[in-house]
Design a protein around this motif. Structure first.
Motif, PDB file in Angstrom:
ATOM      1  N   LEU A  71      57.270  44.913  19.712  1.00 31.39           N
ATOM      2  CA  LEU A  71      57.771  44.542  21.036  1.00 31.39           C
ATOM      3  C   LEU A  71      57.437  45.622  22.056  1.00 31.39           C
ATOM      4  O   LEU A  71      57.037  45.327  23.186  1.00 31.39           O
ATOM      5  CB  LEU A  71      59.279  44.318  20.981  1.00 31.39           C
ATOM      6  N   ILE A  99      64.950  39.949  24.964  1.00 32.66           N
ATOM      7  CA  ILE A  99      64.403  38.605  24.788  1.00 32.66           C
ATOM      8  C   ILE A  99      65.249  37.577  25.528  1.00 32.66           C
ATOM      9  O   ILE A  99      64.729  36.661  26.165  1.00 32.66           O
ATOM     10  CB  ILE A  99      64.305  38.266  23.286  1.00 32.66           C
ATOM     11  N   MET A 128      56.124  38.453  30.110  1.00 34.10           N
ATOM     12  CA  MET A 128      56.594  38.545  28.732  1.00 34.10           C
ATOM     13  C   MET A 128      56.985  37.201  28.126  1.00 34.10           C
ATOM     14  O   MET A 128      57.089  37.074  26.910  1.00 34.10           O
ATOM     15  CB  MET A 128      57.791  39.501  28.654  1.00 34.10           C
ATOM     16  N   LEU A 132      56.429  36.625  24.115  1.00 28.78           N
ATOM     17  CA  LEU A 132      57.577  36.652  23.207  1.00 28.78           C
ATOM     18  C   LEU A 132      57.711  35.392  22.360  1.00 28.78           C
ATOM     19  O   LEU A 132      58.577  35.307  21.505  1.00 28.78           O
ATOM     20  CB  LEU A 132      58.868  36.877  24.001  1.00 28.78           C
ATOM     21  N   PHE A 135      57.648  36.063  18.665  1.00 30.30           N
ATOM     22  CA  PHE A 135      58.674  36.916  18.078  1.00 30.30           C
ATOM     23  C   PHE A 135      59.850  36.082  17.607  1.00 30.30           C
ATOM     24  O   PHE A 135      60.461  35.355  18.377  1.00 30.30           O
ATOM     25  CB  PHE A 135      59.173  37.946  19.096  1.00 30.30           C
TER      26      PHE A 135
END
Length: 205
Positions: A71, A99, A128, A132, A135
């Motif tokens: 990250l 997040i 982002m 993300l 993730f």
């Protein structure tokens, strides 16, 4: 590239540690959300690292888990975000909180981090969001109630936990009056430096 270090923890001075690996001492800067999980001085510690080489310095940034490092690496790819600001963001909030901010398009919370202005926060949310997607929730750190921290450079060595906490907050970008007031307000007998930093940051949210 140095990707992982495993050795004896010699020093802990937020946000930096000194790790003895086969007789060589490595200075490693860590987000406070990772720092809180470290073992005691003299014990064994393993950290995943990201190595940054600049004209004026060679820096190691450390993380407890590979996905925290992943990250961080995605963060520093964002426009206007360098390693110091990436460290600040992951010091001030857990991976899960970051997040959530991105998914909820919550630039307001990101602005509370010293060094993150409104435009940077809005740009971070936009950039982002796509990154993300890969993730999963297993990325998250055990520490989840952190408060917004900021870039921590090397604080000066102080004599008491309160002095250490103030020095760390100053290194994170808080003003002297803010840092002193926050630490004074949360200080209780026998509190550790880490506990003081954690509670002081929470009080400033």
């Amino acid at each position: 590239m140095i990707g992982r270090l495993n050795g004896t923890l010699l020093e802990k001075q937020p946000p930096e540690i000194l790790l003895d690996v086969a007789g060589i001492g490595y200075e490693v800067q860590m987000p406070m959300t990772c720092f809180y999980e470290l073992p005691n001085i003299g014990e064994q510690a393993a950290v995943y690292t990201h190595f940054v080489v600049r004209e004026d310095a060679q820096l190691l940034f450390g993380f407890n888990h590979k996905k925290e490092r992943a990250l961080f690496r995605e963060l520093i790819k964002a426009n206007g975000v360098g390693p110091k600001l990436g460290l600040a963001i992951l010091s001030g909030m857990s991976a899960e909180q970051f997040i959530q901010c991105v998914n909820n398009e919550d630039a307001t919370t990101l602005v509370k981090i010293p060094g993150v202005g409104k435009k940077t926060a809005e740009r971070l949310v936009l950039e982002m969001k796509d990154r993300l997607k890969d993730f999963g929730h297993d990325l998250l750190t055990p520490y989840s109630d952190s408060t917004i921290l900021e870039p921590m450079q090397n604080p000066t060595v102080a004599d008491t936990p309160a002095d250490d906490a103030i020095a760390a907050l100053l290194a994170l970008g808080y003003k002297p009056a803010q840092a002193q007031k926050a630490v004074k307000n949360v200080s209780q007998p026998n509190m550790s430096t880490e506990a003081l930093i954690k509670e002081a940051l929470k009080s400033m949210m």
